[in-house]
Scaffold this motif. Structure first.
Motif, PDB file in Angstrom:
ATOM      1  N   MET A  88      51.663 -12.890   4.732  1.00 49.28           N
ATOM      2  CA  MET A  88      52.876 -13.204   5.478  1.00 49.28           C
ATOM      3  C   MET A  88      54.050 -12.272   5.149  1.00 49.28           C
ATOM      4  N   ALA A  89      54.075 -11.717   3.925  1.00 50.19           N
ATOM      5  CA  ALA A  89      55.209 -10.894   3.511  1.00 50.19           C
ATOM      6  C   ALA A  89      54.781  -9.903   2.440  1.00 50.19           C
ATOM      7  N   ILE A  90      55.406  -8.707   2.466  1.00 52.80           N
ATOM      8  CA  ILE A  90      55.153  -7.676   1.457  1.00 52.80           C
ATOM      9  C   ILE A  90      56.490  -7.109   1.001  1.00 52.80           C
ATOM     10  N   CYS A  91      56.640  -6.938  -0.300  1.00 53.53           N
ATOM     11  CA  CYS A  91      57.854  -6.327  -0.857  1.00 53.53           C
ATOM     12  C   CYS A  91      57.450  -5.310  -1.911  1.00 53.53           C
ATOM     13  N   GLN A  92      58.012  -4.099  -1.826  1.00 57.31           N
ATOM     14  CA  GLN A  92      57.743  -3.099  -2.863  1.00 57.31           C
ATOM     15  C   GLN A  92      58.618  -3.431  -4.057  1.00 57.31           C
ATOM     16  N   TYR A  93      58.004  -3.987  -5.075  1.00 57.11           N
ATOM     17  CA  TYR A  93      58.732  -4.439  -6.261  1.00 57.11           C
ATOM     18  C   TYR A  93      59.055  -3.281  -7.201  1.00 57.11           C
ATOM     19  N   ARG A  94      58.093  -2.398  -7.401  1.00 53.66           N
ATOM     20  CA  ARG A  94      58.280  -1.161  -8.170  1.00 53.66           C
ATOM     21  C   ARG A  94      57.560  -0.048  -7.436  1.00 53.66           C
ATOM     22  N   ASP A  95      57.691   1.192  -7.922  1.00 53.61           N
ATOM     23  CA  ASP A  95      57.028   2.320  -7.278  1.00 53.61           C
ATOM     24  C   ASP A  95      55.523   2.100  -7.167  1.00 53.61           C
ATOM     25  N   ASN A  96      54.961   1.450  -8.159  1.00 53.59           N
ATOM     26  CA  ASN A  96      53.507   1.274  -8.180  1.00 53.59           C
ATOM     27  C   ASN A  96      53.100  -0.195  -8.077  1.00 53.59           C
ATOM     28  N   ALA A  97      53.987  -1.038  -7.555  1.00 60.35           N
ATOM     29  CA  ALA A  97      53.671  -2.466  -7.487  1.00 60.35           C
ATOM     30  C   ALA A  97      54.232  -3.105  -6.222  1.00 60.35           C
ATOM     31  N   LEU A  98      53.421  -3.947  -5.617  1.00 57.05           N
ATOM     32  CA  LEU A  98      53.839  -4.710  -4.446  1.00 57.05           C
ATOM     33  C   LEU A  98      53.801  -6.193  -4.776  1.00 57.05           C
ATOM     34  N   LEU A  99      54.741  -6.927  -4.220  1.00 54.97           N
ATOM     35  CA  LEU A  99      54.649  -8.380  -4.205  1.00 54.97           C
ATOM     36  C   LEU A  99      54.112  -8.769  -2.826  1.00 54.97           C
ATOM     37  N   VAL A 100      53.076  -9.569  -2.808  1.00 55.84           N
ATOM     38  CA  VAL A 100      52.400  -9.928  -1.561  1.00 55.84           C
ATOM     39  C   VAL A 100      52.405 -11.451  -1.423  1.00 55.84           C
ATOM     40  N   GLY A 101      53.054 -11.915  -0.374  1.00 56.72           N
ATOM     41  CA  GLY A 101      53.075 -13.344  -0.096  1.00 56.72           C
ATOM     42  C   GLY A 101      52.007 -13.716   0.900  1.00 56.72           C
ATOM     43  N   SER A 102      51.188 -14.711   0.556  1.00 55.36           N
ATOM     44  CA  SER A 102      50.071 -15.082   1.413  1.00 55.36           C
ATOM     45  C   SER A 102      50.018 -16.597   1.592  1.00 55.36           C
ATOM     46  N   GLU A 138      32.653  -9.210   2.699  1.00 56.71           N
ATOM     47  CA  GLU A 138      32.835 -10.287   1.725  1.00 56.71           C
ATOM     48  C   GLU A 138      34.241 -10.860   1.881  1.00 56.71           C
ATOM     49  N   PRO A 139      34.429 -11.794   2.809  1.00 60.77           N
ATOM     50  CA  PRO A 139      35.763 -12.342   3.078  1.00 60.77           C
ATOM     51  C   PRO A 139      36.382 -12.965   1.833  1.00 60.77           C
ATOM     52  N   SER A 140      37.660 -12.704   1.656  1.00 64.06           N
ATOM     53  CA  SER A 140      38.397 -13.249   0.526  1.00 64.06           C
ATOM     54  C   SER A 140      39.119 -14.512   0.944  1.00 64.06           C
ATOM     55  N   THR A 141      39.474 -15.324  -0.044  1.00 64.07           N
ATOM     56  CA  THR A 141      40.280 -16.505   0.256  1.00 64.07           C
ATOM     57  C   THR A 141      41.726 -16.118   0.547  1.00 64.07           C
ATOM     58  N   VAL A 142      42.103 -14.888   0.204  1.00 62.73           N
ATOM     59  CA  VAL A 142      43.462 -14.415   0.469  1.00 62.73           C
ATOM     60  C   VAL A 142      43.400 -13.458   1.659  1.00 62.73           C
ATOM     61  N   LEU A 183      49.991  -3.033   5.428  1.00 62.37           N
ATOM     62  CA  LEU A 183      49.993  -3.962   6.545  1.00 62.37           C
ATOM     63  C   LEU A 183      49.485  -5.325   6.083  1.00 62.37           C
ATOM     64  N   GLY A 184      50.258  -6.336   6.330  1.00 62.09           N
ATOM     65  CA  GLY A 184      49.813  -7.692   6.054  1.00 62.09           C
ATOM     66  C   GLY A 184      49.217  -8.274   7.320  1.00 62.09           C
ATOM     67  N   THR A 185      47.971  -8.673   7.273  1.00 61.52           N
ATOM     68  CA  THR A 185      47.273  -9.119   8.469  1.00 61.52           C
ATOM     69  C   THR A 185      47.045 -10.626   8.457  1.00 61.52           C
ATOM     70  N   TRP A 186      46.648 -11.128   9.608  1.00 60.26           N
ATOM     71  CA  TRP A 186      46.328 -12.545   9.754  1.00 60.26           C
ATOM     72  C   TRP A 186      44.810 -12.683   9.838  1.00 60.26           C
TER      73      TRP A 186
END
Length: 276
Positions: free
Chosen positions: A256-270, A248-252, A222-225
């Motif tokens: 906004m978007a998530i894509c399963q790039y490989r079985d064990n990898a996600l691309l996460v757009g923020s 401990e809030p992160s800067t990220v 889940l990509g949250t706001w």
């Protein structure tokens, strides 16, 4: 999780912008159709890209059957060469072959009609189109019956909420990410149920869910706001937060978007770049 710029060099990007024929540089959505054409929904028109040039579709008061609004938030290809296009002023169906548009003007049995922004679209395995809106709730449209239905949230007045994403998992469950959090469709009742622990009863961004993706293990990302990236285990109803934490809030935090790039990898757009 690492920044995309840290060691990932096998990707090559080519910029497509107004100077190359795109109608606007502000792009809300991107889709590739079954024939290979790329479609871009922008702040000023719908674009069809053939690999060399863009054909732009805008509102034209001098022509019949044009799109009625130029702000394109979402789109999805359906059967019979149709493209469903969500705009700032309702839903349109494009006949791709004829390049004509018809607005969905249907009224539901309880006298509701889609007139505001359509934020997201999803086609289920029965061919029904699920429609998420800004402040008008969730709907389904049956193309064969030309029938529009409103889908309510069990126990809550949902109409003033914002729907960001609608997603169907491998088990045909329908999930919805909203301003108040995560919903799951109950096919037995015909209502959406709030997911315990991931939905707020009040107008708060604590659990606001922008995007949803299922991984190969059947878990939901889940990509949250404001709360980063969450991994939700459906069977145990437990979630883990990445990139953002109450302690401990992160800067990220805004995903906004998530894509399963490989079985064990996600691309996460923020809002702070692309991560893998």
């Amino acid at each position: 999780i690492a920044s995309f710029s840290q060691g990932y060099t096998n990707f090559h990007f080519k910029k497509l912008q107004v100077d190359n024929g795109l109608s606007a540089n502000f792009v809300f959505c991107i889709m590739q159709d079954t024939k290979g054409f790329m479609w871009f929904g922008t702040k000023d028109g719908l674009n069809k890209f053939d690999g060399n040039s863009c054909k732009v579709f805008r509102y034209n008061p001098q022509k019949e059957k044009t799109i009625g609004n130029n702000i394109i938030h979402c789109m999805i290809e359906a059967d019979n060469d149709k493209l469903y296009v969500g705009t700032e002023a309702g839903l349109y169906i494009m006949d791709i072959a004829d390049e004509t548009f018809e607005k969905v003007e249907n009224t539901t049995a309880d006298n509701f009609k889609i007139t505001y922004t359509v934020t997201t679209l999803f086609k289920d395995n029965r061919g029904n189109i699920w429609i998420g809106t800004n402040s008008q709730g969730i709907y389904t449209y049956n193309p064969e019956k030309n029938e529009l239905k409103r889908v309510r949230v069990n126990g809550y007045d949902f109409d003033s909420n914002i729907v960001w994403s609608i997603y169907g998992d491998a088990s045909d469950n329908i999930w919805v990410g909203t301003r108040l959090g995560l919903l799951r469709y109950n096919s037995n009742t015909g209502f959406f149920d709030p997911v315990e622990g991931l939905y707020s009863l009040y107008d708060s961004s604590e659990h606001e869910t922008q995007t949803i993706v299922e991984d190969v293990n059947g878990d939901l990302w889940l990509g949250t706001w404001g709360k980063g990236l969450r991994l939700y285990k459906k069977q145990s109803n437990v979630y883990t937060t990445f990139l953002g934490s109450n302690k401990e809030p992160s800067t990220v935090t805004r995903i906004m978007a998530i894509c399963q790039y490989r079985d064990n990898a996600l691309l996460v757009g923020s809002d702070n770049g692309l991560y893998m």
